[in-house]
Design a protein around this motif. Structure first.
Motif, PDB file in Angstrom:
ATOM      1  N   GLN A 153       0.198   3.665  -5.769  1.00 65.11           N
ATOM      2  CA  GLN A 153      -0.784   3.653  -4.331  1.00 65.11           C
ATOM      3  C   GLN A 153      -2.055   3.456  -4.906  1.00 65.11           C
ATOM      4  O   GLN A 153      -2.503   4.014  -6.092  1.00 65.11           O
ATOM      5  CB  GLN A 153      -0.627   4.555  -3.530  1.00 65.11           C
ATOM      6  CG  GLN A 153      -0.478   6.006  -4.101  1.00 65.11           C
ATOM      7  CD  GLN A 153       0.695   6.342  -4.458  1.00 65.11           C
ATOM      8  OE1 GLN A 153       1.889   5.742  -4.360  1.00 65.11           O
ATOM      9  NE2 GLN A 153       1.070   7.668  -4.860  1.00 65.11           N
ATOM     10  N   SER A 154      -2.898   2.779  -4.173  1.00 58.07           N
ATOM     11  CA  SER A 154      -4.315   2.564  -4.508  1.00 58.07           C
ATOM     12  C   SER A 154      -5.127   3.936  -4.488  1.00 58.07           C
ATOM     13  O   SER A 154      -5.022   4.567  -3.334  1.00 58.07           O
ATOM     14  CB  SER A 154      -4.920   1.587  -3.673  1.00 58.07           C
ATOM     15  OG  SER A 154      -6.476   1.511  -3.953  1.00 58.07           O
ATOM     16  N   ARG A 185      -8.075   3.999  -4.141  1.00 63.12           N
ATOM     17  CA  ARG A 185      -9.304   3.844  -3.086  1.00 63.12           C
ATOM     18  C   ARG A 185      -8.755   4.279  -1.620  1.00 63.12           C
ATOM     19  O   ARG A 185      -9.208   4.845  -0.874  1.00 63.12           O
ATOM     20  CB  ARG A 185     -10.032   2.517  -3.088  1.00 63.12           C
ATOM     21  CG  ARG A 185     -10.728   2.074  -4.207  1.00 63.12           C
ATOM     22  CD  ARG A 185     -11.537   0.752  -4.012  1.00 63.12           C
ATOM     23  NE  ARG A 185     -12.395   0.751  -2.751  1.00 63.12           N
ATOM     24  CZ  ARG A 185     -13.487   1.120  -3.104  1.00 63.12           C
ATOM     25  NH1 ARG A 185     -13.948   1.664  -4.358  1.00 63.12           N
ATOM     26  NH2 ARG A 185     -14.386   1.169  -2.042  1.00 63.12           N
ATOM     27  N   THR A 186      -7.496   4.083  -1.267  1.00 59.20           N
ATOM     28  CA  THR A 186      -6.891   4.390  -0.030  1.00 59.20           C
ATOM     29  C   THR A 186      -6.496   5.655  -0.212  1.00 59.20           C
ATOM     30  O   THR A 186      -6.498   6.287   0.874  1.00 59.20           O
ATOM     31  CB  THR A 186      -5.684   3.188   0.104  1.00 59.20           C
ATOM     32  OG1 THR A 186      -6.055   1.923  -0.338  1.00 59.20           O
ATOM     33  CG2 THR A 186      -5.478   3.439   1.514  1.00 59.20           C
ATOM     34  N   TYR A 187      -6.022   6.082  -1.019  1.00 60.64           N
ATOM     35  CA  TYR A 187      -5.179   7.610  -1.285  1.00 60.64           C
ATOM     36  C   TYR A 187      -5.773   8.032  -2.647  1.00 60.64           C
ATOM     37  O   TYR A 187      -5.259   8.375  -3.484  1.00 60.64           O
ATOM     38  CB  TYR A 187      -3.807   7.332  -1.463  1.00 60.64           C
ATOM     39  CG  TYR A 187      -3.118   6.525  -0.336  1.00 60.64           C
ATOM     40  CD1 TYR A 187      -2.966   6.862   1.037  1.00 60.64           C
ATOM     41  CD2 TYR A 187      -2.736   5.125  -0.863  1.00 60.64           C
ATOM     42  CE1 TYR A 187      -2.274   6.216   1.928  1.00 60.64           C
ATOM     43  CE2 TYR A 187      -2.056   4.291   0.132  1.00 60.64           C
ATOM     44  CZ  TYR A 187      -1.771   4.750   1.796  1.00 60.64           C
ATOM     45  OH  TYR A 187      -1.263   4.186   2.575  1.00 60.64           O
ATOM     46  N   ALA A 230       1.153  -4.065   1.141  1.00 58.88           N
ATOM     47  CA  ALA A 230       0.747  -3.191   2.229  1.00 58.88           C
ATOM     48  C   ALA A 230       1.272  -1.593   1.931  1.00 58.88           C
ATOM     49  O   ALA A 230       0.826  -0.841   2.758  1.00 58.88           O
ATOM     50  CB  ALA A 230       1.211  -3.836   3.400  1.00 58.88           C
ATOM     51  N   LEU A 285       0.863  -0.119  -0.518  1.00 55.06           N
ATOM     52  CA  LEU A 285       0.017   0.754  -1.838  1.00 55.06           C
ATOM     53  C   LEU A 285      -1.210   0.941  -1.508  1.00 55.06           C
ATOM     54  O   LEU A 285      -1.963   1.659  -1.870  1.00 55.06           O
ATOM     55  CB  LEU A 285       0.147  -0.190  -2.966  1.00 55.06           C
ATOM     56  CG  LEU A 285       1.375  -0.722  -3.776  1.00 55.06           C
ATOM     57  CD1 LEU A 285       1.224  -1.714  -4.747  1.00 55.06           C
ATOM     58  CD2 LEU A 285       1.877   0.704  -4.266  1.00 55.06           C
ATOM     59  N   GLY A 286      -1.962   0.191  -0.193  1.00 52.35           N
ATOM     60  CA  GLY A 286      -3.032   0.316   0.053  1.00 52.35           C
ATOM     61  C   GLY A 286      -3.439  -0.501   1.522  1.00 52.35           C
ATOM     62  O   GLY A 286      -2.442  -0.745   1.961  1.00 52.35           O
ATOM     63  N   ALA A 287      -4.748  -0.259   1.788  1.00 52.02           N
ATOM     64  CA  ALA A 287      -4.750  -0.558   3.119  1.00 52.02           C
ATOM     65  C   ALA A 287      -5.204  -2.107   3.328  1.00 52.02           C
ATOM     66  O   ALA A 287      -4.742  -2.659   4.300  1.00 52.02           O
ATOM     67  CB  ALA A 287      -6.068   0.059   3.794  1.00 52.02           C
ATOM     68  N   ARG A 288      -6.186  -2.687   2.449  1.00 53.16           N
ATOM     69  CA  ARG A 288      -6.523  -4.025   2.802  1.00 53.16           C
ATOM     70  C   ARG A 288      -6.297  -4.811   1.219  1.00 53.16           C
ATOM     71  O   ARG A 288      -6.829  -4.318   0.194  1.00 53.16           O
ATOM     72  CB  ARG A 288      -7.915  -4.318   3.140  1.00 53.16           C
ATOM     73  CG  ARG A 288      -8.092  -3.647   4.603  1.00 53.16           C
ATOM     74  CD  ARG A 288      -9.406  -3.331   4.826  1.00 53.16           C
ATOM     75  NE  ARG A 288     -10.511  -4.403   4.901  1.00 53.16           N
ATOM     76  CZ  ARG A 288     -10.699  -5.451   5.586  1.00 53.16           C
ATOM     77  NH1 ARG A 288     -10.209  -5.166   6.628  1.00 53.16           N
ATOM     78  NH2 ARG A 288     -11.553  -6.293   5.256  1.00 53.16           N
ATOM     79  N   VAL A 344     -13.862  -5.488  -3.515  1.00 51.44           N
ATOM     80  CA  VAL A 344     -13.755  -4.282  -3.186  1.00 51.44           C
ATOM     81  C   VAL A 344     -15.214  -3.887  -2.308  1.00 51.44           C
ATOM     82  O   VAL A 344     -15.089  -3.266  -1.233  1.00 51.44           O
ATOM     83  CB  VAL A 344     -13.711  -2.983  -4.331  1.00 51.44           C
ATOM     84  CG1 VAL A 344     -13.811  -1.835  -4.042  1.00 51.44           C
ATOM     85  CG2 VAL A 344     -12.134  -3.470  -5.016  1.00 51.44           C
ATOM     86  N   ASP A 347      -8.415  -2.888  -1.397  1.00 48.94           N
ATOM     87  CA  ASP A 347      -8.008  -1.963  -2.244  1.00 48.94           C
ATOM     88  C   ASP A 347      -6.983  -2.035  -2.934  1.00 48.94           C
ATOM     89  O   ASP A 347      -6.490  -1.175  -3.685  1.00 48.94           O
ATOM     90  CB  ASP A 347      -8.232  -0.516  -1.553  1.00 48.94           C
ATOM     91  CG  ASP A 347      -7.588  -0.558  -0.357  1.00 48.94           C
ATOM     92  OD1 ASP A 347      -6.701  -1.543  -0.028  1.00 48.94           O
ATOM     93  OD2 ASP A 347      -7.729   0.237   0.633  1.00 48.94           O
ATOM     94  N   VAL A 348      -6.429  -3.222  -2.732  1.00 45.87           N
ATOM     95  CA  VAL A 348      -4.959  -3.371  -3.522  1.00 45.87           C
ATOM     96  C   VAL A 348      -5.404  -5.133  -3.897  1.00 45.87           C
ATOM     97  O   VAL A 348      -5.989  -5.919  -3.143  1.00 45.87           O
ATOM     98  CB  VAL A 348      -3.727  -3.646  -2.778  1.00 45.87           C
ATOM     99  CG1 VAL A 348      -2.588  -3.617  -4.011  1.00 45.87           C
ATOM    100  CG2 VAL A 348      -3.565  -2.349  -2.118  1.00 45.87           C
ATOM    101  N   LEU A 364      -7.542  -0.692  -9.692  1.00 47.13           N
ATOM    102  CA  LEU A 364      -6.593  -1.044  -8.538  1.00 47.13           C
ATOM    103  C   LEU A 364      -5.386  -1.331  -8.949  1.00 47.13           C
ATOM    104  O   LEU A 364      -5.030  -1.834 -10.282  1.00 47.13           O
ATOM    105  CB  LEU A 364      -7.437  -1.951  -7.937  1.00 47.13           C
ATOM    106  CG  LEU A 364      -8.737  -1.632  -7.251  1.00 47.13           C
ATOM    107  CD1 LEU A 364      -9.423  -3.016  -6.664  1.00 47.13           C
ATOM    108  CD2 LEU A 364      -8.706  -0.694  -6.210  1.00 47.13           C
ATOM    109  N   PRO A 365      -4.434  -1.081  -8.145  1.00 48.76           N
ATOM    110  CA  PRO A 365      -2.974  -1.914  -8.441  1.00 48.76           C
ATOM    111  C   PRO A 365      -3.266  -3.325  -8.458  1.00 48.76           C
ATOM    112  O   PRO A 365      -3.922  -3.743  -7.275  1.00 48.76           O
ATOM    113  CB  PRO A 365      -2.217  -1.212  -7.361  1.00 48.76           C
ATOM    114  CG  PRO A 365      -2.964  -0.583  -6.247  1.00 48.76           C
ATOM    115  CD  PRO A 365      -4.251  -0.456  -6.979  1.00 48.76           C
ATOM    116  N   VAL A 366      -2.449  -3.932  -9.129  1.00 50.60           N
ATOM    117  CA  VAL A 366      -2.691  -5.316  -9.176  1.00 50.60           C
ATOM    118  C   VAL A 366      -1.071  -5.901  -9.100  1.00 50.60           C
ATOM    119  O   VAL A 366      -0.377  -5.676 -10.085  1.00 50.60           O
ATOM    120  CB  VAL A 366      -3.179  -5.893 -10.579  1.00 50.60           C
ATOM    121  CG1 VAL A 366      -3.033  -7.225 -10.492  1.00 50.60           C
ATOM    122  CG2 VAL A 366      -4.613  -5.489 -10.686  1.00 50.60           C
ATOM    123  N   ILE A 367      -0.946  -6.509  -8.119  1.00 51.20           N
ATOM    124  CA  ILE A 367       0.689  -7.092  -7.996  1.00 51.20           C
ATOM    125  C   ILE A 367       0.741  -8.708  -8.723  1.00 51.20           C
ATOM    126  O   ILE A 367      -0.277  -9.566  -8.532  1.00 51.20           O
ATOM    127  CB  ILE A 367       0.810  -7.137  -6.356  1.00 51.20           C
ATOM    128  CG1 ILE A 367       1.248  -5.746  -6.069  1.00 51.20           C
ATOM    129  CG2 ILE A 367       2.185  -7.900  -6.332  1.00 51.20           C
ATOM    130  CD1 ILE A 367       1.471  -5.690  -4.477  1.00 51.20           C
TER     131      ILE A 367
END
Lengths: 246, 246, 246, 246, 246, 246
Positions: free
Chosen positions: A227-228, A230-232, F110, F112-115, F174, F180-181, F204-207
């Motif tokens: 999880q990010s 920034r969000t968490y 979605a 892993l983060g909010a936006r 950001v 944030d993802v 940040l997590p990067v997919i």
């Protein structure tokens, strides 16, 4: 890879007892690919069952306590309750991905059809799910939920009737709410082999949230995704439970 | 009419101690009309402060315990934390209206302007608020939040600087996010007499969430309105905390 | 504190005449706390009743004329019509908070349940309300409206039937549209003592928009909050009505 | 086919006087295909100009009076003000299609690009447009508005500067708000030959709302389409203006 | 002005053959004002009819080939299929405005009522339309679609029955989904003179998408408006179809 | 289990040639668990590369031809292009689950983060993605996309610069768009080992959409889930390509 299915309630202290943990573990392990070892734990001191919004809150501290007490963290954690209690809290505290079965199921369902309907057990869960969907920003893809109204402990003795009622509700949601994918709306329904029955009767894809969560957890862990922050964000100060205070 | 301002943390055990409860009570009582008696309570065993999503969950069971232990229920309860922790749980369990300061502030702000901006203390709160707004279905009316980044315990010693930074952020939100109403984004900010300063500097209406929640609680109680039992059904079975189990 | 309930129509010139103003004033004053003095005024030259979108527009200039002609402004104004006519215009012109009963009721209802249903009198109002809800950005929390279809002037002679029909419609909205909070959808319904009857029959919270608006007006005025001048800027040039032109 | 461009203000009584009506008529007629005759009328007793939300309400009754006083209805009516004042009222009262320039422009723009930006004259209009867009349910396709801040009466003397400022704002909206289609945000801008200049400088399609409304009116009338009587029911009782009362 | 109604299928190779192109051309030309010349073309090698999402994709390359092979581009192109196939692709490649009948109809309908319902032929189209509406950001204004379930080739022999079924469905959408404007949901329905019948039976405005698209195309072309190159950039490299490769 | 990564373009005929298929296959196979066999195919006759909306349409028929020509269907198909071309068509025609990398990535992000923010290669893709997000109903969770503007064929020679530019854009998203993802916005970026670099630089997590799609395909196939036949009905009549017509 180790995936932990963390039940937020205190199953061991309840009527089904510790064997239920092992039963669920065996089923989950049966679904898992070879590279995954599934562990199942419950939360000592948590509610015996989770049937209200209140209990979804009461279960979180015992679940956090159980998780942080583990000698080492698993590669991913599934919150073993369909209302996804404490998802944001666990994502802050832990360093591995956290999967909520409802969240995971809705995102997977959105790749199978346009609008998802949920068949659940108790009416009281429906507004909780509605709130979760709004929070996820997925309202345009949600057809709503309907409840079969069978007490949890009686589910296993009425498998045929449960499947039949659930299928009827599903078809009603197709007709009145334009549902076209289904999700089983309770973890108890996930370990009864019932999804296939409903799929057959309705002709719709039926997502079993326990299995779906297992796959999602595996997918995240395999890719090394967490999880990010920034969000968490990690809590700045240590989380100290009252009972640990000096 | 008795309105209870229920702090979900354990203020008494923290650095400010019991006098802080009395200080807040006096301020709230000063805002209240004559027919309202304000009581302030905290939650023994809750977190000393609430600065993360995790602590928002940890505080709920102690808050429920504190509330259900009261000899008689007040006419309305304000959850004294800007993240509105446990709102749904309390609405299920209690028979009086429950007010969340963030929720109340956003609905009141929507009657004063088009888009609401929040000035808060810590960055970590921002995604929590975002999630709450989506859950409320009010995203089209929300301009976002910005944090002044001053530790809570240092707020009181820097009132001028806090007001100045908060005003600068507010004007930045006006410019970049089209905010036109402000809400103070932390209950600690609510008891410092700072809203008026920011209103003067920015020319915008500034909602103090503690005062707004008090008015909302009074408004609901005066009209005899209580949460819908369809959205917040009374739990079917008694909520039994682990420590009460025989 | 003085709160003005400003009826946008010309009640004095209509069948009920001036005594209706006094009747409503007494009821409103009865709901108000001791520190509030309620005044009720109508709009000379306005429509005799407001039953269409057209009349909602026709009533605004007489209402503005009546308000700006007052020797001094009240502490808050309630627009005494459920369609909230002229809300934006009054917010620009006046220096005190302006409360729309529909807007206030929807924001209060959102703190009591997930989706609000409105029981109104005439079908023709329903699309107007729908449009207002979209404008408020609250569509995700709105279940829609249904009309009992009883002429306004016959309401008082049929209180039991009105309550009964309204309750039936409310339950229909619960069933088909997932409403879980109700709002009475016409100010005429607000002064008949009918909300309690419907609440009893349906088991749902029922918001009386006149009372709710009164509480909202009081809450805003008590906090010294006035509409944002960014959203509702004061008109740059004087508003000159044709009849005043030299 | 006769299309009436109904100005809601009293241009004749203002500084530009009756010749401005004829000037606009000639321009509109120049855009119209051969089968269309354009008429332009203003609203005696209406505001001299419309620069606030308040004036948008004040202009509606004079506009209704002007329209209902015509010996025969045109085939379509354009409301000659960018804020679309009284659209719903006119749609109820009249039997021909009513076109709002802002509404028409946004729906046409949505067929040319993803997000529409509006270049307008005064800041005060921006929140009014925002509210209209929410009411139309088109927020996802709206990039917002920016104002050049030139007084209406000085527009004509500064055409080059107006075009230059408007183009700069447009490019700023492209950069910061992801606008990709433009709409001129004031009817005064529509009769200055400025859209082409801005289109050339920005490389974006620029919609002139007067021309767009003319085409939309023609399109509706040609197809024999009139507003839905479910959304805009004919008022049950005659609309009687105060001055007509016996 | 020349407007091209480009059918994406291969009508000439199908059961109706080339005369159907001429039949449609005559009807379209009959609707057009004097300054418009309508041309109708189909797409050699395209599907014989378009009844699925798959065929909506298969028809695009033949349609592009047909369009780019024309010696000169028309002033506007209508994609002659209700699912608006390839709209974005054509907008990139061509230099004239491209009109999708569904998109144009929904935007026009939004100016006639609050929520649009579509009466179509086959169930399979409904989810495609739903997806288009979400993509347009117009979900709040869409009531959904219902299908009469009559095979396309049998439509012409059953005009009365088709009109009757369509009217029944329309009224059902009014009742259950709050539709208040209708759109015919298939281009085949557009050339049967059926819209007027349904309008008469239902009392609702009924949009014929072929006519509506013609008017929209004319409106865009008359104003010299072309799609935004920010949303629909010209392809950087030439589009080379496989069969043209050396 | 066999998962087919179906490239919709004609890589074999392009500059990279057949070895690129094998290169990608090896990378994908390296990510796959032991029970998965990955196959990679391209679409003979498709575009050499896909860099516009037009090419996204042109590639679908060759891709369908390639897929239906296979002697037996795989257990799941990944559409190997970030714009998810033809997703709906393939879901209708084939009997196994079809995964779109963009859709799968957004739904995973979605969790892993909010936006979610997307870093892509060319500006021209950005409006296509925007449209896809609206169609998915996920706009509230999408922060937008930014392009590094490096030609695809030059990517491999500039890995450090690509990672550096992408990270800068990510941090800009950001800051300005509250991303944030992150998701890599082009399949070419997926096979360069670049996601880890960007994750390290941005925190940040990067997919990586190729890996994510592989996991999603595996997850669906493992559970036996196939798209809903209500959303994606099997075409009633056989799909006959022009070249197959007798």
């Amino acid at each position: 890879m180790e995936i932990l299915y963390q039940i937020p309630g205190d199953v061991t202290a309840g009527p089904l007892g510790a064997p239920e943990l092992e039963r669920r573990r065996r089923i989950l392990q049966g679904w898992a690919p070879d590279d995954v070892r599934v562990d199942v734990a419950d939360a000592p001191g948590g509610p015996l069952s989770i049937e209200s919004h209140a209990e979804e809150f009461l279960c979180v501290p015992p679940m956090i306590a159980a998780l942080t007490a583990r000698p080492r963290q698993p590669d991913a954690v599934i919150v073993g309750c369909f209302g996804d209690p404490g998802l944001g809290a666990l994502r802050e505290i832990l360093d591995c991905p956290i999967v909520g079965p409802f969240e995971a199921a809705l995102h997977m369902a959105a790749q199978l059809g346009a609008r998802t309907g949920v068949v659940t057990i108790l009416d009281s869960v429906i507004p909780v799910l509605d709130h979760l969907v709004r929070g996820m920003g997925l309202s345009l893809r949600y057809a709503g939920a309907m409840a079969i109204d069978v007490p949890v402990l009686e589910l296993r003795n009425n498998l045929e009737e449960v499947a039949s009622r659930a299928s009827d509700l599903a078809l009603e949601m197709v007709r009145a709410k334009e549902a076209d994918v289904l999700v089983l709306g309770c973890m108890s329904l996930s370990f009864l082999g019932i999804a296939e029955k409903i799929a057959r009767r309705t002709g719709l894809p039926v997502i079993n949230p326990a299995w779906c969560a297992l796959e999602s957890a595996r997918a995240l862990a395999a890719q090394g995704l967490v999880q990010s922050r920034r969000t968490y964000p990690k809590p700045r100060k240590a989380i100290v439970m009252a009972e640990e205070r000096p």
